[in-house]
Design an enzyme around this catalytic site. Structure first.
Site, PDB file in Angstrom:
ATOM      1  N   ASP A  13       0.821  -1.221   0.000  1.00  0.00           N
ATOM      2  CA  ASP A  13       0.000   0.000   0.000  1.00  0.00           C
ATOM      3  C   ASP A  13       0.851   1.265   0.000  1.00  0.00           C
ATOM      4  O   ASP A  13       0.661   2.163  -0.826  1.00  0.00           O
ATOM      5  CB  ASP A  13      -0.897   0.066   1.252  1.00  0.00           C
ATOM      6  CG  ASP A  13      -2.028  -0.948   1.207  1.00  0.00           C
ATOM      7  OD1 ASP A  13      -2.297  -1.511   0.127  1.00  0.00           O
ATOM      8  OD2 ASP A  13      -2.652  -1.166   2.271  1.00  0.00           O
ATOM      9  N   ARG A  93       1.279   5.367  17.409  1.00  0.00           N
ATOM     10  CA  ARG A  93       0.864   6.434  16.488  1.00  0.00           C
ATOM     11  C   ARG A  93       1.381   7.816  16.854  1.00  0.00           C
ATOM     12  O   ARG A  93       1.882   8.539  15.994  1.00  0.00           O
ATOM     13  CB  ARG A  93      -0.662   6.447  16.306  1.00  0.00           C
ATOM     14  CG  ARG A  93      -1.242   5.163  15.702  1.00  0.00           C
ATOM     15  CD  ARG A  93      -0.417   4.623  14.588  1.00  0.00           C
ATOM     16  NE  ARG A  93      -1.032   3.507  13.884  1.00  0.00           N
ATOM     17  CZ  ARG A  93      -0.406   2.714  13.032  1.00  0.00           C
ATOM     18  NH1 ARG A  93       0.891   2.896  12.795  1.00  0.00           N
ATOM     19  NH2 ARG A  93      -1.021   1.740  12.422  1.00  0.00           N
ATOM     20  N   ASP A 122      -6.705   4.786  13.299  1.00  0.00           N
ATOM     21  CA  ASP A 122      -5.339   5.261  13.076  1.00  0.00           C
ATOM     22  C   ASP A 122      -5.279   6.576  12.304  1.00  0.00           C
ATOM     23  O   ASP A 122      -4.449   7.435  12.583  1.00  0.00           O
ATOM     24  CB  ASP A 122      -4.515   4.185  12.380  1.00  0.00           C
ATOM     25  CG  ASP A 122      -4.175   3.034  13.326  1.00  0.00           C
ATOM     26  OD1 ASP A 122      -3.989   3.327  14.523  1.00  0.00           O
ATOM     27  OD2 ASP A 122      -4.108   1.885  12.871  1.00  0.00           O
ATOM     28  N   SER A 174      -5.709  -7.938   8.033  1.00  0.00           N
ATOM     29  CA  SER A 174      -5.014  -6.665   8.151  1.00  0.00           C
ATOM     30  C   SER A 174      -4.256  -6.686   9.476  1.00  0.00           C
ATOM     31  O   SER A 174      -4.850  -6.904  10.530  1.00  0.00           O
ATOM     32  CB  SER A 174      -6.040  -5.530   8.111  1.00  0.00           C
ATOM     33  OG  SER A 174      -5.439  -4.359   8.610  1.00  0.00           O
TER      34      SER A 174
HETATM   35  N1  ARG Z   1      -8.053  -1.759  16.583  1.00  0.00           N
HETATM   36  C1  ARG Z   1      -6.740  -1.438  16.963  1.00  0.00           C
HETATM   37  C2  ARG Z   1      -6.579   0.042  17.233  1.00  0.00           C
HETATM   38  O1  ARG Z   1      -7.393   0.804  16.809  1.00  0.00           O
HETATM   39  C3  ARG Z   1      -5.707  -1.938  15.989  1.00  0.00           C
HETATM   40  C4  ARG Z   1      -5.735  -1.361  14.602  1.00  0.00           C
HETATM   41  C5  ARG Z   1      -4.613  -1.959  13.860  1.00  0.00           C
HETATM   42  N2  ARG Z   1      -4.627  -1.841  12.468  1.00  0.00           N
HETATM   43  C6  ARG Z   1      -4.612  -2.901  11.634  1.00  0.00           C
HETATM   44  N3  ARG Z   1      -4.375  -2.691  10.394  1.00  0.00           N
HETATM   45  N4  ARG Z   1      -4.823  -4.110  12.060  1.00  0.00           N
HETATM   46  O2  ARG Z   1      -5.659   0.453  17.897  1.00  0.00           O
END
Ligand code: ARG
Length: 428
Positions: A13, A93, A122, A174
Site C-alpha cells: 500500500d 501512532r 489510526d 489486516s
Molecule cells: N483496533 C486497533 C486500534 O485501533 C488496531 C488497529 C490496527 N490496524 C490494523 N491494520 N490491524 O488500535
C-alpha cells in the site's frame, strides 16, 4: 503541496502511495520508516522507497524510546482499552506522528501522509496528533482520497512503474505489529462468532500445545519493569525476552469486540505476550505498594488514559497531566512478581515489595496477631450507624416488589431446610 513526508512501512500500500503522491500532486516524496519492533522494520525498505520514487528515505530505530516514553506510562497506569486491549497500535501512532513532523521540519516539507483508511482509528490518531504539533502541515491519506486500489490493481500499478514489491504472500488479515503487540483484523474474523483460525497467530503457540509450565520473576522499580529472574535488563531486552517466553507458552491471545472512535464495533484479535505478563506482574506489585484509595482512583485514571490514547488525544493537556499523576503515584511501586506461564495463562503466584503496605502482623490469624479485635466492635458501631438509622426509618432494603423496595419475602420457608435436635430427629 510541494514536498510530503510519508509514513512508510515498506508494504504494498505505502509503496504504491509513494508513486501515487508524486503523480497526483507533483510532489517530492520523502519516506519515514519507524522501527517500533515486533517485525515492523522490513529489510530493504530504503531501496524499495527509492524504487517507488522517494527522494530520501529515513529509517528511525525508536524501539527503546517507544517502550520508555509511550508504553511504560500505560503499563504503570494499568491502561487497557475497554479493559482488554493493551493499546499496542494506538501507542505507536503519536510517536510516528511526532517523527513525521520533525522530518517535515528538517526537510522543509509542507505536508505529511499516511496509509490509513477512512474507517479506522489510526487516521484520526495521525491527523489529530500532527495538527496538534504543527497546524500548518497538510495531512494526506491517499487511501481516503481516491487511491483505493484492489491488491491486484496495486500490484499492476507497481509493476508498470518498476516499484519493488514486497515478496510476502497476501495475508487474509489486516495486521499491525510492534513490540507491545500484534493487531489482527478483517477476513473471517469479521464474524464475531467464528473462532480465530490458527493462521491468525504468529507470536503465540496454541495453549494446548505449550510445553510444561515455567515460573518467571519480574522486578519493578517505580512501576517500571527492570529485571527478569533477577537479571537487570534494558527495556528492549526485557520486553523481547518476556515476549519469547510468554509466546512459547501460548500466553497473550486476546479476542475483543471493541468500539472504534468512528462509531463502529469491530472484532479484533491481539497477540500481546509481553504486555499480558507485564500488566499482570505490575498489578500484583502495585497491590502491595499502594493504598486502597490510590488503587481505586488509579482505576479511573487507567480508563481515562486508555480512552485518550485510543482516541488519538496523546498531545492533549489532560493526557499529559494524567501521565504526571501516574508517574507520581508510581514512585513507590517497586518489588517483584512471580508469574507461572501455564498453557496460555499468566498465573500470578507471588509478589513482594520492599515498600509493601502489607503487614503480616496485622493480617495473620496466628497467635502473634497485632490487630486489636476488641476495637473492631466500636469501629463497626460507628461504620454501621447510617445503615441502622435508615433501616429503622424505612425498613431494610431487600427485594423489589412492584413499585417499592422492601424486605418482605421470607427465605427460610422457601428453601429446603433440615433441623437436627438432641433426639436425632430431622425435621423438614
Ligand atoms: N483496533 C486497533 C486500534 O485501533 C488496531 C488497529 C490496527 N490496524 C490494523 N491494520 N490491524 O488500535
Amino acid at each position: 503541496m510541494k514536498k510530503v513526508v510519508l509514513a512508510y512501512s515498506g508494504g504494498l500500500d505505502t509503496s504504491v502511495a509513494v508513486a501515487w503522491l508524486r503523480e497526483q500532486f507533483g510532489a517530492e516524496v520523502v519516506t519515514l520508516t519507524v522501527d517500533v519492533g515486533g517485525g515492523s522494520l522490513r529489510t530493504g525498505v530504503e531501496a524499495r522507497a527509492m524504487s517507488a520514487g522517494a527522494s530520501r528515505a529515513y529509517v528511525v530505530d525508536a524501539r527503546e524510546r517507544f517502550l520508555t516514553d509511550f508504553v511504560w506510562p500505560h503499563l504503570q497506569a494499568n491502561a487497557l482499552y475497554q479493559g482488554a486491549y493493551p493499546l499496542a497500535t494506538a501507542l505507536a501512532r503519536p510517536l510516528i506522528a511526532q517523527l513525521l513532523c520533525e522530518v517535515a521540519a528538517r526537510e522543509g516539507a509542507d505536508a505529511v501522509a499516511h496509509g490509513c483508511t477512512g474507517k479506522g482509528n489510526d487516521q484520526v490518531r495521525f491527523d489529530v496528533a500532527v495538527h496538534a504539533l504543527n497546524p500548518s502541515l497538510e495531512v494526506v491519506a491517499p487511501m481516503r482520497v481516491g487511491m483505493g486500489l484492489s491488491r491486484e490493481q496495486e500490484i499492476d500499478y507497481a509493476n508498470e512503474r518498476g516499484i519493488e514489491i514486497p515478496i510476502t504472500k497476501a495475508s487474509p488479515y489486516s495486521i499491525d505489529a510492534n513490540l507491545w503487540g500484534r493487531s489482527i483484523e478483517t477476513g473471517v474474523l469479521e464474524d464475531p462468532w467464528v473462532a480465530p483460525p490458527a493462521d491468525v497467530y504468529e507470536w503465540t503457540v496454541a495453549p494446548g500445545a505449550a510445553p510444561e509450565p515455567v515460573e518467571i520473576a519480574i522486578g519493578f522499580e517505580g512501576g517500571v519493569p527492570v529485571s527478569l529472574d533477577g537479571e537487570r535488563l534494558p527495556a528492549l531486552g526485557l520486553v523481547e525476552r518476556v515476549h519469547q517466553l510468554a509466546g512459547a507458552h501460548g500466553v497473550g491471545r486476546i479476542d475483543h469486540v471493541e468500539d472504534r472512535l468512528v462509531g463502529i464495533k469491530s472484532r479484533e484479535i491481539y497477540e500481546a505476550p509481553a504486555a499480558t505478563v507485564l500488566h499482570a506482574a505490575h498489578r500484583a506489585v502495585e497491590g502491595l505498594a499502594l493504598s486502597k484509595d490510590t488503587l481505586r482512583f488509579n482505576r479511573l485514571v487507567a480508563d481515562e488514559l486508555a480512552r485518550l490514547t485510543y482516541d488519538g488525544l496523546w498531545f492533549s493537556a489532560l493526557h499529559r497531566d494524567l501521565r504526571g499523576y501516574v508517574a507520581s503515584s508510581q514512585r513507590v511501586v517497586s518489588g517483584d512478581a512471580r508469574i507461572r506461564l501455564d498453557h496460555g495463562n499468566a498465573v500470578l503466584v507471588g509478589r513482594r515489595s520492599p515498600l509493601s503496605l502489607y503487614d503480616r502482623s496485622l493480617a495473620t490469624y496466628d497467635a502473634d496477631d497485632a490487630f486489636d479485635h476488641a476495637s473492631a466492635v466500636g469501629f463497626i458501631e460507628i461504620f454501621g450507624l447510617p445503615l441502622r438509622v435508615e433501616a429503622a426509618r424505612h425498613g431494610a432494603v431487600g427485594k423489589f416488589h412492584g413499585a417499592a423496595w422492601s424486605w418482605t419475602e421470607p427465605l427460610l420457608d422457601a428453601l429446603p431446610t433440615t433441623v437436627a435436635d438432641p433426639a436425632g430427629a430431622v425435621a423438614g
